[in-house]
Scaffold this motif. Structure first.
Motif, PDB file in Angstrom:
ATOM      1  N   ALA A  72    -121.379 -29.491 -40.682  1.00 39.14           N
ATOM      2  CA  ALA A  72    -121.339 -28.030 -40.679  1.00 39.14           C
ATOM      3  C   ALA A  72    -119.903 -27.577 -40.888  1.00 39.14           C
ATOM      4  O   ALA A  72    -118.974 -28.139 -40.316  1.00 39.14           O
ATOM      5  N   GLN A  73    -119.707 -26.552 -41.705  1.00 37.37           N
ATOM      6  CA  GLN A  73    -118.368 -26.035 -41.965  1.00 37.37           C
ATOM      7  C   GLN A  73    -118.450 -24.642 -42.584  1.00 37.37           C
ATOM      8  O   GLN A  73    -119.538 -24.159 -42.913  1.00 37.37           O
ATOM      9  N   VAL A  74    -117.297 -24.010 -42.695  1.00 36.51           N
ATOM     10  CA  VAL A  74    -117.210 -22.679 -43.299  1.00 36.51           C
ATOM     11  C   VAL A  74    -116.499 -22.802 -44.637  1.00 36.51           C
ATOM     12  O   VAL A  74    -115.376 -23.310 -44.707  1.00 36.51           O
ATOM     13  N   VAL A  75    -117.156 -22.362 -45.690  1.00 34.40           N
ATOM     14  CA  VAL A  75    -116.576 -22.408 -47.039  1.00 34.40           C
ATOM     15  C   VAL A  75    -116.624 -21.009 -47.627  1.00 34.40           C
ATOM     16  O   VAL A  75    -117.700 -20.413 -47.749  1.00 34.40           O
ATOM     17  N   ASN A  76    -115.452 -20.487 -47.947  1.00 35.52           N
ATOM     18  CA  ASN A  76    -115.341 -19.128 -48.499  1.00 35.52           C
ATOM     19  C   ASN A  76    -116.060 -18.104 -47.614  1.00 35.52           C
ATOM     20  O   ASN A  76    -116.761 -17.201 -48.093  1.00 35.52           O
ATOM     21  N   GLY A  77    -115.904 -18.270 -46.308  1.00 34.69           N
ATOM     22  CA  GLY A  77    -116.448 -17.317 -45.346  1.00 34.69           C
ATOM     23  C   GLY A  77    -117.908 -17.496 -45.022  1.00 34.69           C
ATOM     24  O   GLY A  77    -118.457 -16.743 -44.210  1.00 34.69           O
ATOM     25  N   GLU A  78    -118.573 -18.485 -45.619  1.00 40.70           N
ATOM     26  CA  GLU A  78    -119.998 -18.701 -45.362  1.00 40.70           C
ATOM     27  C   GLU A  78    -120.198 -19.986 -44.566  1.00 40.70           C
ATOM     28  O   GLU A  78    -119.597 -21.024 -44.850  1.00 40.70           O
ATOM     29  N   TYR A  79    -121.061 -19.908 -43.560  1.00 37.75           N
ATOM     30  CA  TYR A  79    -121.401 -21.071 -42.737  1.00 37.75           C
ATOM     31  C   TYR A  79    -122.391 -21.936 -43.522  1.00 37.75           C
ATOM     32  O   TYR A  79    -123.492 -21.481 -43.861  1.00 37.75           O
ATOM     33  N   VAL A  80    -122.021 -23.178 -43.808  1.00 36.97           N
ATOM     34  CA  VAL A  80    -122.821 -24.031 -44.685  1.00 36.97           C
ATOM     35  C   VAL A  80    -122.950 -25.436 -44.100  1.00 36.97           C
ATOM     36  O   VAL A  80    -122.215 -25.831 -43.195  1.00 36.97           O
ATOM     37  N   TYR A  81    -123.910 -26.167 -44.664  1.00 32.70           N
ATOM     38  CA  TYR A  81    -124.019 -27.605 -44.446  1.00 32.70           C
ATOM     39  C   TYR A  81    -123.631 -28.314 -45.737  1.00 32.70           C
ATOM     40  O   TYR A  81    -124.059 -27.910 -46.827  1.00 32.70           O
ATOM     41  N   VAL A  82    -122.839 -29.367 -45.598  1.00 28.39           N
ATOM     42  CA  VAL A  82    -122.459 -30.191 -46.746  1.00 28.39           C
ATOM     43  C   VAL A  82    -122.932 -31.613 -46.475  1.00 28.39           C
ATOM     44  O   VAL A  82    -122.727 -32.144 -45.374  1.00 28.39           O
ATOM     45  N   ALA A  83    -123.569 -32.214 -47.453  1.00 25.52           N
ATOM     46  CA  ALA A  83    -124.100 -33.564 -47.285  1.00 25.52           C
ATOM     47  C   ALA A  83    -123.556 -34.493 -48.355  1.00 25.52           C
ATOM     48  O   ALA A  83    -123.464 -34.118 -49.532  1.00 25.52           O
ATOM     49  N   THR A  84    -123.208 -35.680 -47.935  1.00 29.12           N
ATOM     50  CA  THR A  84    -122.668 -36.660 -48.872  1.00 29.12           C
ATOM     51  C   THR A  84    -123.784 -37.406 -49.591  1.00 29.12           C
ATOM     52  O   THR A  84    -124.867 -37.616 -49.050  1.00 29.12           O
ATOM     53  N   VAL A  85    -123.497 -37.779 -50.795  1.00 24.28           N
ATOM     54  CA  VAL A  85    -124.370 -38.667 -51.569  1.00 24.28           C
ATOM     55  C   VAL A  85    -123.656 -40.008 -51.632  1.00 24.28           C
ATOM     56  O   VAL A  85    -122.496 -40.076 -52.046  1.00 24.28           O
ATOM     57  N   GLU A  86    -124.318 -41.066 -51.198  1.00 26.66           N
ATOM     58  CA  GLU A  86    -123.665 -42.357 -51.091  1.00 26.66           C
ATOM     59  C   GLU A  86    -124.361 -43.412 -51.944  1.00 26.66           C
ATOM     60  O   GLU A  86    -125.552 -43.294 -52.262  1.00 26.66           O
ATOM     61  N   PHE A  87    -123.597 -44.446 -52.314  1.00 29.39           N
ATOM     62  CA  PHE A  87    -124.158 -45.547 -53.095  1.00 29.39           C
ATOM     63  C   PHE A  87    -125.228 -46.276 -52.294  1.00 29.39           C
ATOM     64  O   PHE A  87    -125.103 -46.468 -51.091  1.00 29.39           O
ATOM     65  N   ASN A  88    -126.242 -46.707 -53.000  1.00 28.93           N
ATOM     66  CA  ASN A  88    -127.341 -47.434 -52.371  1.00 28.93           C
ATOM     67  C   ASN A  88    -127.156 -48.942 -52.545  1.00 28.93           C
ATOM     68  O   ASN A  88    -128.026 -49.646 -53.027  1.00 28.93           O
ATOM     69  N   GLY A  89    -125.972 -49.438 -52.172  1.00 31.51           N
ATOM     70  CA  GLY A  89    -125.720 -50.875 -52.249  1.00 31.51           C
ATOM     71  C   GLY A  89    -124.519 -51.228 -53.113  1.00 31.51           C
ATOM     72  O   GLY A  89    -123.993 -50.417 -53.880  1.00 31.51           O
ATOM     73  N   PHE A  90    -124.082 -52.488 -52.986  1.00 30.22           N
ATOM     74  CA  PHE A  90    -122.879 -52.978 -53.670  1.00 30.22           C
ATOM     75  C   PHE A  90    -123.000 -52.916 -55.193  1.00 30.22           C
ATOM     76  O   PHE A  90    -122.072 -52.482 -55.884  1.00 30.22           O
ATOM     77  N   PHE A  91    -124.136 -53.341 -55.716  1.00 30.59           N
ATOM     78  CA  PHE A  91    -124.273 -53.420 -57.173  1.00 30.59           C
ATOM     79  C   PHE A  91    -124.317 -52.032 -57.814  1.00 30.59           C
ATOM     80  O   PHE A  91    -123.870 -51.854 -58.943  1.00 30.59           O
ATOM     81  N   LYS A  92    -124.854 -51.053 -57.080  1.00 26.94           N
ATOM     82  CA  LYS A  92    -124.835 -49.679 -57.599  1.00 26.94           C
ATOM     83  C   LYS A  92    -123.387 -49.188 -57.714  1.00 26.94           C
ATOM     84  O   LYS A  92    -123.006 -48.544 -58.688  1.00 26.94           O
TER      85      LYS A  92
END
Length: 589
Positions: free
Chosen positions: A190-210
């Protein structure tokens, strides 16, 4: 980063260097080559261990690893020399030389000293862990308040939806990511970006070979944390340094190597600046001696540019303005645990102590294994961590107060109204979950507010798939007053009317929050019950419903259309209902 890990290896390998160095001196030039080769192998193995395990950089851990390294190095030297001596005796049937005795003696001495030092460190650490408790407690920046945070409008103080709902929406949009099968959705912050309360989610690799195939994740998701109808947006920006990358591109490893003087706590979080650039944030700390405990007033914040790999460390309160949580939830959770357990010292919280003022954090949050819930302050400018406390008695549903921890400064504000007993978040969740038993909705993310002077739990209801359904407002003092609605402001308006109807007063409302209002009554309704009579009315050219009980204002019973009135109330531009105080009817003073 490679150079940094060489430095860390030498730092953690002082024990190995000392053990082998003493052996070289004692050997007086003999076996020099084999000793150096052995030392290099040991340091390489240690470096590999550090690179993989990333052990804590607290003083106690550094000492332990160095002593273990000294024990292993001197033990190997002693074993090798003993084997060589035995072989020589078998081959040449000669007695051991003075030089060999000297070498064995020195290796044995280093081994013995190292083991003795380990025993001493264990004793000192165990003692310090107890004796340091009061000093460490004093490092918590603490203040206490009686009144809960005031909620006057769901617009002024945004009421967040549960992150599980946001995550569900993101997963439904996951196919917008190129090669989406190669990624997975990770943590939400949870964080504030440009005055708006938002959720930010990471996209992560699904394994070493990816990771080895692509080298960078394509971006991150962002969604409003307060708009139940909002849809997530995928922001395309290459993220090279990420927790799911490997070797020198691993974000956690990058931060670990950059600043060897501080230990890290908790997982790293993704935050974005006002331009949408991604950064990974981790909280660092100094250990109090060798006690294994944190100094709670010396937090540092590591900020990793996820694109360039640049790492900078700041005092937490001096971190860049876009960083909303320089102190992450793991550190906040540690503060809560320590604050709740040790306010009266070590002995008090043991099974033999009285356990006076011992408070246990509940586990109904969304961060730090369920003990932390993020929320915005009244001004919508600071991220806070909410946790309520209860006793260890499972039969008690009463809250012992709650804390709000400023995610930037670490300031702990503990709220405890000793005059009014309120139920804890476990009770609020239990009540909210039973509103629609046939639907089997789950209640989550309870947060406590002061609404018109009444401590009130706000709880989210979600279905089994994590889709948001309703907000529930539960009176924390009188749990017969429960209101639910699809939107936070609608629930707030209905709850205020319910408070007035059931006779709840706002004696806890700060006088500074009350607004003086005058006007002419245009509509009026009177609802009588066995306990009380509630008078509700509208003013000309206004749509706010004002309510008052005749218990608080007996003259309200004679109110009629056209009367000129003056009173005080807490009301905002978005409010549709408000309870009032000090009603004065012209002609009936």
């Amino acid at each position: 980063m490679f150079v940094n890990f060489i430095g860390l290896t030498l730092f953690f390998g002082i024990g190995i260097l000392v053990a082998n160095g003493v052996s070289l001196i004692a050997a007086k030039g003999r076996n020099t080559k084999s000793t150096i080769v052995l030392m290099v192998i040991e340091l390489l193995l240690l470096g590999g261990f550090l690179f993989v395990a990333l052990p804590s950089k607290t003083l106690s851990t550094i000492l332990w690893i160095n002593l273990v390294g000294a024990v292993i190095a001197s033990g190997l030297l002693l074993t090798i020399r003993s084997i060589n001596k035995a072989s020589m005796n078998v081959l040449h049937k000669e007695r051991k030389t003075v030089g060999t005795n000297t070498v064995n003696d020195w290796s044995g001495r280093v081994l013995g000293i190292s083991i003795a030092a380990m025993v001493l460190l264990f004793i000192i650490s165990s003692i310090t862990k107890v004796t340091a408790i009061d000093d460490v407690y004093q490092t918590i920046p603490l203040k206490t308040e009686e009144k809960a945070e005031v909620l006057t409008s769901a617009k002024e103080t945004p009421i967040a939806i549960a992150p599980k709902t946001a995550k569900r929406k993101m997963l439904q949009k996951f196919s917008v990511i190129p090669n989406s099968n190669m990624f997975t959705l990770d943590g939400i912050t949870a964080q504030v970006v440009n005055g708006e309360y938002v959720y930010v989610a990471t996209v992560e690799f699904n394994g070493f070979f990816k990771w080895s195939k692509l080298g960078a994740v394509p971006g991150y998701f962002i969604i409003s944390a307060t708009d139940i109808n909002a849809q997530p947006k995928f922001v395309e920006t290459p993220i090279v340094y990420t927790p799911s990358a490997y070797f020198s591109k691993d974000a956690a490893r990058k931060i670990y190597a950059a600043y060897p003087d501080y230990a890290a706590t908790g997982k790293i979080n993704l935050e974005i600046d006002e331009k949408g650039n991604p950064f990974y944030i981790q909280t660092l700390y100094k250990e109090y001696g060798v006690s294994g405990r944190m100094n709670y007033n010396e937090f540092k914040t590591a900020v990793l540019n996820a694109t360039t790999g640049e790492v900078k460390v700041y005092n937490s309160h001096d971190a860049p303005a876009f960083v909303d949580a320089p102190i992450t939830s793991s550190a906040a959770n540690s503060i809560n645990e320590y604050f709740g357990r040790y306010s009266q010292g070590w002995w008090n919280q043991t099974m033999f102590g009285a356990k006076k003022e011992v408070k246990i954090p509940t586990e109904n949050g969304i961060y730090a294994s369920g003990q932390i819930t993020p929320m915005m302050n009244k001004e919508g400018s600071q991220l806070l961590y909410f946790t309520d406390f209860t006793s260890g008695d499972e039969e008690q549903d009463s809250a012992l107060g709650y804390s709000l921890i400023n995610a930037r400064t670490g300031q702990v504000t503990y709220y405890r109204d000793t005059k009014v007993g309120i139920m804890d978040s476990d009770g609020a969740i239990s009540i909210a979950a039973k509103i629609y038993p046939e639907k089997k909705w789950k209640a989550s993310m309870p947060v406590l507010y002061n609404i018109d002077g009444v401590p009130t739990w706000i709880v989210s209801l979600m279905d089994s798939k994590g889709i948001f359904k309703k907000y529930v407002y539960v009176n924390a003092v009188d749990n017969d007053i429960v209101v639910d609605a699809d939107a936070a402001q609608n629930a707030l308006d209905a709850y205020r009317i319910e408070l007035a109807t059931k006779g709840s007063n706002n004696t806890s409302t700060d006088a500074a929050d009350l607004e003086k209002i005058k006007g002419t009554v245009s509509r009026i309704t009177i609802v009588a019950s066995e306990a009380q009579t509630v008078v509700s009315f509208l003013l000309e050219n206004e749509k706010t419903i004002y309510s008052v009980t005749t218990n608080n204002s007996p003259m309200a019973l004679f109110l009629k259309e056209g009367d000129k009135v003056a009173f005080q109330a807490v009301v905002t531009a978005d409010a549709k209902a408000a309870s009032i105080e000090n009603l004065v009817i012209e002609g009936l003073e």
